[in-house]
Each structure stands twice: as structure tokens, then as C-alpha cells.
Design a protein around this motif. Sequence first.
Motif, PDB file in Angstrom:
ATOM      1  N   ARG A 192       1.263  -1.288  -0.142  1.00  9.33           N
ATOM      2  CA  ARG A 192      -0.144   0.219   0.581  1.00  9.33           C
ATOM      3  C   ARG A 192       0.558   1.324  -0.135  1.00  9.33           C
ATOM      4  NH1 ARG A 192      -3.401  -3.615   4.024  1.00  9.33           N
ATOM      5  NH2 ARG A 192      -2.186  -1.445   4.929  1.00  9.33           N
ATOM      6  N   ARG A 193       2.152   0.813   0.692  1.00 12.99           N
ATOM      7  CA  ARG A 193       2.963   2.234   0.985  1.00 12.99           C
ATOM      8  C   ARG A 193       4.028   2.588  -0.774  1.00 12.99           C
ATOM      9  NH1 ARG A 193       3.342   6.489   0.679  1.00 12.99           N
ATOM     10  NH2 ARG A 193       5.449   7.913   0.968  1.00 12.99           N
ATOM     11  N   LEU A 194       3.744   1.500  -1.708  1.00 19.59           N
ATOM     12  CA  LEU A 194       4.223   1.863  -2.521  1.00 19.59           C
ATOM     13  C   LEU A 194       3.238   1.905  -3.440  1.00 19.59           C
ATOM     14  CD1 LEU A 194       6.608  -1.355  -2.928  1.00 19.59           C
ATOM     15  CD2 LEU A 194       7.497   0.549  -3.172  1.00 19.59           C
ATOM     16  N   HIS A 195       1.638   2.209  -3.446  1.00 21.34           N
ATOM     17  CA  HIS A 195       0.863   2.572  -4.279  1.00 21.34           C
ATOM     18  C   HIS A 195       0.478   3.418  -3.955  1.00 21.34           C
ATOM     19  CE1 HIS A 195      -0.832  -1.797  -4.517  1.00 21.34           C
ATOM     20  NE2 HIS A 195      -1.300  -1.689  -5.996  1.00 21.34           N
ATOM     21  N   ASP A 196       0.905   3.771  -2.600  1.00 23.03           N
ATOM     22  CA  ASP A 196       0.854   5.836  -2.265  1.00 23.03           C
ATOM     23  C   ASP A 196       1.797   6.332  -3.924  1.00 23.03           C
ATOM     24  OD1 ASP A 196      -0.427   7.881  -1.211  1.00 23.03           O
ATOM     25  OD2 ASP A 196       0.999   8.206   0.797  1.00 23.03           O
ATOM     26  N   THR A 197       2.950   6.094  -3.666  1.00 22.06           N
ATOM     27  CA  THR A 197       3.656   6.599  -4.235  1.00 22.06           C
ATOM     28  C   THR A 197       3.669   6.637  -6.172  1.00 22.06           C
ATOM     29  OG1 THR A 197       5.758   4.392  -4.261  1.00 22.06           O
ATOM     30  CG2 THR A 197       5.816   6.734  -2.831  1.00 22.06           C
ATOM     31  N   ASN A 198       2.478   5.822  -6.137  1.00 21.38           N
ATOM     32  CA  ASN A 198       1.951   5.922  -7.670  1.00 21.38           C
ATOM     33  C   ASN A 198       2.909   4.225  -8.433  1.00 21.38           C
ATOM     34  OD1 ASN A 198       0.007   5.029 -10.327  1.00 21.38           O
ATOM     35  ND2 ASN A 198       1.399   6.913 -10.936  1.00 21.38           N
ATOM     36  N   ARG A 199       3.632   3.920  -7.570  1.00 21.33           N
ATOM     37  CA  ARG A 199       4.246   2.439  -8.091  1.00 21.33           C
ATOM     38  C   ARG A 199       3.973   0.458  -7.354  1.00 21.33           C
ATOM     39  NH1 ARG A 199       7.856   6.071  -6.169  1.00 21.33           N
ATOM     40  NH2 ARG A 199       9.306   6.816  -7.823  1.00 21.33           N
ATOM     41  N   SER A 200       3.880  -0.458  -8.443  1.00 22.99           N
ATOM     42  CA  SER A 200       3.566  -1.598  -8.209  1.00 22.99           C
ATOM     43  C   SER A 200       3.677  -2.071  -7.585  1.00 22.99           C
ATOM     44  CB  SER A 200       3.221  -2.629  -9.512  1.00 22.99           C
ATOM     45  OG  SER A 200       3.219  -3.823  -9.214  1.00 22.99           O
ATOM     46  N   GLY A 201       2.978  -3.062  -5.921  1.00 23.36           N
ATOM     47  CA  GLY A 201       3.481  -3.406  -5.058  1.00 23.36           C
ATOM     48  C   GLY A 201       4.199  -4.487  -5.439  1.00 23.36           C
ATOM     49  N   TRP A 202       4.907  -4.852  -5.919  1.00 22.86           N
ATOM     50  CA  TRP A 202       5.712  -5.915  -7.230  1.00 22.86           C
ATOM     51  C   TRP A 202       6.986  -5.972  -6.689  1.00 22.86           C
ATOM     52  CZ3 TRP A 202       4.494 -10.913  -7.078  1.00 22.86           C
ATOM     53  CH2 TRP A 202       2.719 -10.976  -7.809  1.00 22.86           C
ATOM     54  N   TRP A 203       7.329  -4.366  -6.738  1.00 22.39           N
ATOM     55  CA  TRP A 203       8.669  -3.800  -6.074  1.00 22.39           C
ATOM     56  C   TRP A 203       9.136  -4.114  -5.586  1.00 22.39           C
ATOM     57  CZ3 TRP A 203      12.610  -1.034  -9.033  1.00 22.39           C
ATOM     58  CH2 TRP A 203      11.324   0.392 -10.540  1.00 22.39           C
ATOM     59  N   LEU A 204       8.878  -4.467  -4.659  1.00 23.69           N
ATOM     60  CA  LEU A 204       8.745  -5.158  -2.710  1.00 23.69           C
ATOM     61  C   LEU A 204       9.631  -6.292  -3.495  1.00 23.69           C
ATOM     62  CD1 LEU A 204       5.980  -5.518  -0.217  1.00 23.69           C
ATOM     63  CD2 LEU A 204       7.826  -3.865  -0.287  1.00 23.69           C
TER      64      LEU A 204
END
Length: 121
Positions: free
Chosen positions: A74-86
Motif C-alpha cells: 500500500r505504501r508503494l501504491h501511494d507513490t504510484n508504484r506497483s506492489g511488485w516492487w517489493l
Amino acid sequence: MNWYITVLKKYAVFSGRARRSEYWFFVLFNIIVSFVLGFIDGFIGLGDPAAGVGLLSTIYALAVLIPSIAVGVRRLHDTNRSGWWLLIALIPLIGAIVLIVFFVLDSQPGENRFGPNPKGM
């Protein structure tokens, strides 16, 4: 403490967005609880000093694994990035640095593809 409870209430919610404060307060409380449980493990003798793990610490880590991943997504989504970046965390050192930079960045203003801005702007 409120942010920590909020994340636990959204146990496996991977959609939406999470503010920086939600993410970082959850991380802070995780570190504090892990430290306290590690101390208790060592004091009571539930841990293995050679391996550096304890029973209570391990149970806690497993209990918060899914909420930790969910709030990171959800934090990555807030920066407009996919969660797959984890998954970039699988790259030693560099992956962790990249994720920390992403987690520190401010929210994308307005609505993005993952939902409205949690700041209400």
C-alpha cells in the motif's frame, strides 16, 4: 500506536494506499515489539543464543509477516508504484536502499490508479 492497530486491522488488504506515517509508525512499533520480545526470550531462556532466535520473537514475526507485506504494498501504491516492487528487496543491499527511498518519498498528489490520496488532498 493507532497506526499500528490500523495496519493490523487491514491484515491482508493489498489494495489502496498507505501514508508515510502509517508505514513508518508500523515499522517503529514492530522494531520496539521485536526488541522487547527478544529480551523476554533471552531472559526466560526461550531463545537459542547461538542462532539468535527465540520462540516469542519467531511467533510474532510470523504473525506480522502478511500485514508487513500488505502495508509495504500500500505504501508503494501511494507513490504510484506497483506492489511488485517489493521483490527488489531480493537484491542484496541495493534492493533495500531502493525500497527505503520509495518508502520515504511523499505521496503522489491527488488520485492515482490505486485510489484516492489518503491525506485527503
